[in-house]
Each structure stands twice: as structure tokens, then as C-alpha cells.
Design a protein around this motif. Sequence first.
Motif, PDB file in Angstrom:
ATOM      1  N   MET A   1       0.853  -1.667   0.369  1.00  0.00           N
ATOM      2  CA  MET A   1      -0.524  -0.258  -0.367  1.00  0.00           C
ATOM      3  C   MET A   1       0.333   1.822  -0.259  1.00  0.00           C
ATOM      4  O   MET A   1       2.208   1.450   0.255  1.00  0.00           O
ATOM      5  CB  MET A   1      -0.921   0.212   1.374  1.00  0.00           C
TER       6      MET A   1
ATOM      7  N   TRP B   1     -10.033   1.287   6.365  1.00  0.00           N
ATOM      8  CA  TRP B   1     -10.140   2.014   4.471  1.00  0.00           C
ATOM      9  C   TRP B   1      -8.543   1.099   3.728  1.00  0.00           C
ATOM     10  O   TRP B   1      -9.127   1.317   2.571  1.00  0.00           O
ATOM     11  CB  TRP B   1     -10.249   3.679   4.386  1.00  0.00           C
ATOM     12  N   ASN B   2      -8.038   0.879   4.032  1.00  0.00           N
ATOM     13  CA  ASN B   2      -6.761   0.119   3.400  1.00  0.00           C
ATOM     14  C   ASN B   2      -6.679  -1.266   3.574  1.00  0.00           C
ATOM     15  O   ASN B   2      -7.262  -1.924   4.829  1.00  0.00           O
ATOM     16  CB  ASN B   2      -5.229   0.406   3.809  1.00  0.00           C
ATOM     17  N   HIS B   3      -6.644  -1.703   2.320  1.00  0.00           N
ATOM     18  CA  HIS B   3      -7.078  -3.488   2.834  1.00  0.00           C
ATOM     19  C   HIS B   3      -6.192  -3.834   3.588  1.00  0.00           C
ATOM     20  O   HIS B   3      -6.064  -4.845   4.082  1.00  0.00           O
ATOM     21  CB  HIS B   3      -7.229  -4.161   1.292  1.00  0.00           C
TER      22      HIS B   3
ATOM     23  N   SER C   1      -7.297  -1.814  -4.477  1.00  0.00           N
ATOM     24  CA  SER C   1      -7.195  -1.972  -3.522  1.00  0.00           C
ATOM     25  C   SER C   1      -6.443  -3.790  -4.231  1.00  0.00           C
ATOM     26  O   SER C   1      -7.145  -4.527  -4.496  1.00  0.00           O
ATOM     27  CB  SER C   1      -8.223  -2.148  -3.011  1.00  0.00           C
TER      28      SER C   1
END
Length: 180
Positions: free
Chosen positions: A32, A53-55, A86
Motif C-alpha cells: 500500500m 480503509w486500506n486492505h 485495492s
Amino acid sequence: MKETSIEKALTYIEPGPVVLVTTFDGEKNNVMTISWTMAIDFDQHLVLTTGEWNHSFGTLMHTGECVVCIPPAEMLETVVRIGMVSGADTDKFKRFHLNPLPAQTVQAPLLDGCIACLECKVTDYIERYGFVVLKVTRVVENTRCQDLRMIHARGDGTFTADGASFNCRELMESKLPPGL
């Protein structure tokens, strides 16, 4: 001086540099893009800001480890594109032709082509602010990397890259920690 919108505040004080954070969930590598990072002491602790909100966040919290990779300015377009998809539905390593290298103190991979990679363990999470506190366990530098300019987000979709360097070591010598 002219007053401007309050939303522009972060464009003047955005922490730096933009980094790529790799994780490994036991089956698959992921990466990310994070633009909010900062050192917090001279004992190799740093903070990055992320959340659900971030995988990769779930893997980061579950495994308690990651690698913080510092990409050179020449990777800017790839770095931005990594942040626009994502890992839940995209194998970013395949899509962006990233070459993972083995780490020594964590399971997450180093990223070939980056200026440096910091293997890290999670030591704290301050949910209210999305602060993930990391302890660096190992640092590797890419001695083949020609572009040593780091990327800095301005918070508005624009970026800067490091430019001129100024050496003030002599003036600061008494304040520098041992080993630097």
C-alpha cells in the motif's frame, strides 16, 4: 499575506516521504502507498497513518509486521497507481511488476528498486488517529539505486521530490545521535 482555505493547511506541513508498505498475510504479498509517515524518536520508532480503509491494514494488525520501503522519485507514477487500487481484488505485485526480495526479521518482502527498506514490527496502534507505531528491526539500502530523491505528497494530488542538499552536520554535531 492572503488568507486561504483551512483545507490547504496540510499541503504546507504534510509529513514525508511517501512510502510503500509491504505486508504478507501467510499466502500473498500486498503493498500500500502511505503518504503520512514520520520518525518519532531516536530509538528507531516511526509512525504511519492508516486504517480499515486500506486492505493491508488487517494484515498489518494481524501479523504485527511490515516493511516500509522508500521509493525513488522515478517510481512516482507507479507509487500513485499502487495507491489507487485495492489488494482485496488486485495482485499489485503482478500488476505493477514489483520484485519482492526476502526480508530477515519479518515475513513481508523488501521491494527491489527502492532507495531503502525498513523491516518493522508494530508496537502500538492509536485508533483515534489511525497511528500505527512501528519499531524498525532492520534497515537495508539499495546501493544500485541511482535516483535518491524521495517523494513528498502535498496533500492535493501534487508531489515534490527532494532537491538540493545542505550539509549542516558540523553545526549540529553535538545534537546528533551516535551512529549517524
